[in-house]
Design an enzyme around this catalytic site. Sequence first.
Site, short mmCIF file in Angstrom:
data_model
loop_
_atom_site.label_atom_id
_atom_site.label_comp_id
_atom_site.label_asym_id
_atom_site.label_seq_id
_atom_site.Cartn_x
_atom_site.Cartn_y
_atom_site.Cartn_z
N GLY A 36 0.84 -1.27 0.08
CA GLY A 36 0.06 -0.10 0.06
C GLY A 36 0.74 1.23 -0.02
O GLY A 36 0.61 2.19 -0.66
N CYS A 37 1.61 1.27 0.96
CA CYS A 37 2.79 2.46 0.82
C CYS A 37 3.48 2.64 -0.48
O CYS A 37 3.68 3.91 -0.86
CB CYS A 37 3.79 2.40 2.09
SG CYS A 37 2.86 2.31 3.68
N THR A 38 3.88 1.44 -0.99
CA THR A 38 4.58 1.33 -2.46
C THR A 38 3.77 2.30 -3.38
O THR A 38 3.85 3.19 -4.51
CB THR A 38 5.17 0.38 -3.08
OG1 THR A 38 6.04 -0.20 -1.96
CG2 THR A 38 5.80 0.19 -4.25
#
Length: 157
Positions: free
Chosen positions: A46-48
């Site tokens: 998700g952060c990527t």
Amino acid sequence: MTERLDTGSAAPEFTLADQDGNDVSLADLRGRKTVLYFYPAAMTPGCTTQACDFRDSISSLEGAGYRVVGISRDEPSKLRAFRERDGLTFTLLSDPDHAVHAAYGAWGEKMNYGKVVEGVIRSTFVLDEEGTITLAQYNVKATGHVARLRKQLGIDA
């Protein structure tokens, strides 16, 4: 639960190390509009997705006068690897003790797979040139967030 910030609030002061170990403070960001976003962990799916969305929108954001700064609990070396791996062209800051997260209300209880846990609340703040919050968003979704933010800011792709 930490107190949440709202439009018109002064952004809490901070000094954190960036991906290269250099100190960056809120004072360094003054003079230009800033999108400051808090995310749980570098190199997670998700952060990527969110970071790459910011990367892919950086031209339109910068063209509208905004800089992007991401903050996580990751150490500078991991942030540097994340930046290099995904071609990120904006500053990433390290807040390992989550004190800055807490000051911005981006740390506290949240639901994770049906359980209440304490951790990073994915949040985004837009700051004006003086460091005043013009937009505060909590519990944002990683996917599609940057497109919604650009729309709210009146920035075309």
